[in-house]
Design a protein around this motif. Structure first.
Motif, PDB file in Angstrom:
ATOM      1  N   HIS A  37      98.366  55.386 -50.273  1.00 50.85           N
ATOM      2  CA  HIS A  37      98.702  54.932 -48.917  1.00 50.85           C
ATOM      3  C   HIS A  37      97.810  55.604 -47.878  1.00 50.85           C
ATOM      4  N   LYS A  40      94.336  54.175 -47.928  1.00 52.33           N
ATOM      5  CA  LYS A  40      94.274  52.848 -47.324  1.00 52.33           C
ATOM      6  C   LYS A  40      94.393  52.909 -45.802  1.00 52.33           C
ATOM      7  N   MET A  41      94.973  53.991 -45.284  1.00 54.05           N
ATOM      8  CA  MET A  41      95.080  54.149 -43.839  1.00 54.05           C
ATOM      9  C   MET A  41      93.906  54.927 -43.254  1.00 54.05           C
ATOM     10  N   ASP A 294      98.010  43.670 -50.986  1.00 58.91           N
ATOM     11  CA  ASP A 294      96.878  43.553 -50.072  1.00 58.91           C
ATOM     12  C   ASP A 294      97.014  44.639 -49.007  1.00 58.91           C
ATOM     13  N   ASP A 295      96.137  44.618 -48.013  1.00 60.09           N
ATOM     14  CA  ASP A 295      96.072  45.704 -47.033  1.00 60.09           C
ATOM     15  C   ASP A 295      96.797  45.408 -45.726  1.00 60.09           C
ATOM     16  N   LYS A 296      97.538  44.298 -45.651  1.00 59.21           N
ATOM     17  CA  LYS A 296      98.165  43.918 -44.391  1.00 59.21           C
ATOM     18  C   LYS A 296      99.115  44.991 -43.854  1.00 59.21           C
ATOM     19  N   TYR A 298      98.948  48.062 -44.015  1.00 60.02           N
ATOM     20  CA  TYR A 298      98.261  49.255 -43.522  1.00 60.02           C
ATOM     21  C   TYR A 298      97.544  49.035 -42.175  1.00 60.02           C
ATOM     22  N   GLN A 299      97.264  47.800 -41.826  1.00 61.84           N
ATOM     23  CA  GLN A 299      96.399  47.520 -40.695  1.00 61.84           C
ATOM     24  C   GLN A 299      96.849  48.154 -39.377  1.00 61.84           C
ATOM     25  N   PRO A 300      98.164  48.138 -39.040  1.00 55.33           N
ATOM     26  CA  PRO A 300      98.559  48.728 -37.740  1.00 55.33           C
ATOM     27  C   PRO A 300      98.331  50.236 -37.662  1.00 55.33           C
ATOM     28  N   TYR A 301      98.167  50.882 -38.808  1.00 56.27           N
ATOM     29  CA  TYR A 301      98.118  52.340 -38.822  1.00 56.27           C
ATOM     30  C   TYR A 301      96.762  52.900 -39.231  1.00 56.27           C
ATOM     31  N   ARG A 302      95.848  52.034 -39.591  1.00 59.24           N
ATOM     32  CA  ARG A 302      94.583  52.522 -40.142  1.00 59.24           C
ATOM     33  C   ARG A 302      93.789  53.286 -39.103  1.00 59.24           C
TER      34      ARG A 302
END
Length: 305
Positions: A37, A40-41, A294-296, A298-302
């Motif tokens: 996790h 990915k972030m 998928d990576d959806k 994680y997107q708000p926190y990357r």
């Protein structure tokens, strides 16, 4: 409490394994889930583990490489097989785990890669209790604590898995961490094993004082999770959104811990840390298995490296 705020790298020591469900197998292990996790972030990770020289070990390494996840710290064991857990549904507790003994992750060594990390700036370190069930990996963890303890913030995600812990493991783990994350059932087990004459509600503050912890985070499933901060009389509360679709809770706690760590390193207000940790964990509960397909999510926190 040691306070280090850079965005990693985070050193994670612990098991990577396959969870065997009736429907098939899934990659897992709390430390691996947590590290995946964070990776990915956008947080750099040093993942210290061990797999067997077998088909499942090679499958793990291939999966990691396909996701750009670092494998340099994953050792290959020529004698012991890759970790395996049989997961059975349990109507009262969600899942029942049968964790097979004498697996590769029980024999993690202080190798050249890990020795080099001792010379690096490692602002944040993660560990749990399952990795301490065998003397070899436990010795390696103690060496990490000795070498990095003065310059790294240690998160203990206690993850108690019977019968692979005892009073000494719990007490030594608490002595060597700065942040404790546990669920309510694990708090009750800590109270029992350490023979503490406090209620479960009093226990987080008591543990923080006794073991000089900076933060104690208590999760409680669909009920309110809490963060207790040393020096702050008012705890922080967050109740998960129960309107979200629920699929399974496998790995939700690992996701919670990863967001807790990200928020700490990013210096978010603790109420924000807790709320985002709950949201991320709830999002994982809407997916099958511990890792998103998928990576959806994680997107708000990357964060940009």
């Amino acid at each position: 409490m040691r306070v280090h705020r850079p965005y990693g790298p985070v050193l994670v020591m612990g098991e990577v394994l396959f969870d065997k469900f009736e429907s098939g197998k899934r990659l897992g292990g709390a430390p691996f889930n947590y590290a995946f996790h964070l990776h990915k972030m956008g947080i750099p990770v040093h993942f210290i583990s061990r797999v067997g020289d077998d088909a499942e070990g090679r499958e793990i390494l291939e999966f990691a490489r396909n996701h750009g996840f670092p494998t340099e710290g994953i050792q290959i064991d020529p004698h012991h097989p890759t970790g395996e857990v049989t997961v059975n549904s349990d109507s009262s507790n969600g899942h029942r785990f049968e964790i097979l003994p004498d697996r590769a992750y029980d024999f993690i060594e202080v190798d050249v890669y890990l020795q080099k990390r001792f010379r690096d700036d490692i602002p944040f370190t993660y560990f749990g209790t399952l990795i301490q069930r065998n003397g070899k990996s436990r010795e390696t963890l103690h060496e990490i604590q000795k070498k990095l303890g003065w310059k790294s913030t240690f998160l203990l995600d206690i993850n108690l898995r019977a019968p692979f812990y005892d009073r000494d493991v719990i007490e030594n783990s608490l002595k060597n961490c700065d942040i404790l994350k546990a669920n309510r059932h694990e708090l009750q087990e800590i109270k029992r094993l350490l023979d503490i004459d406090k209620t479960v509600a009093e226990l987080p503050r008591f543990l923080a004082e006794r073991f000089k912890l900076g933060l104690v985070c208590v999760t409680n499933g669909s009920k309110a999770s809490v963060i207790y901060e040393t020096g702050n009389r008012e705890p922080f509360y967050c109740t998960p959104d129960d309107s979200m679709e629920f699929v399974d809770s496998v790995g939700a706690g690992d996701g919670f811990s990863s967001m807790l760590s990200l928020g700490y390193m990013a210096s978010w207000p603790l109420q924000t840390v807790l709320e985002r940790s709950c949201v991320f964990a709830t999002g994982l509960c809407g997916l099958e298995g511990a890792l998103p397909g998928d990576d959806k999510l994680y997107q708000p926190y990357r964060l940009v490296r």
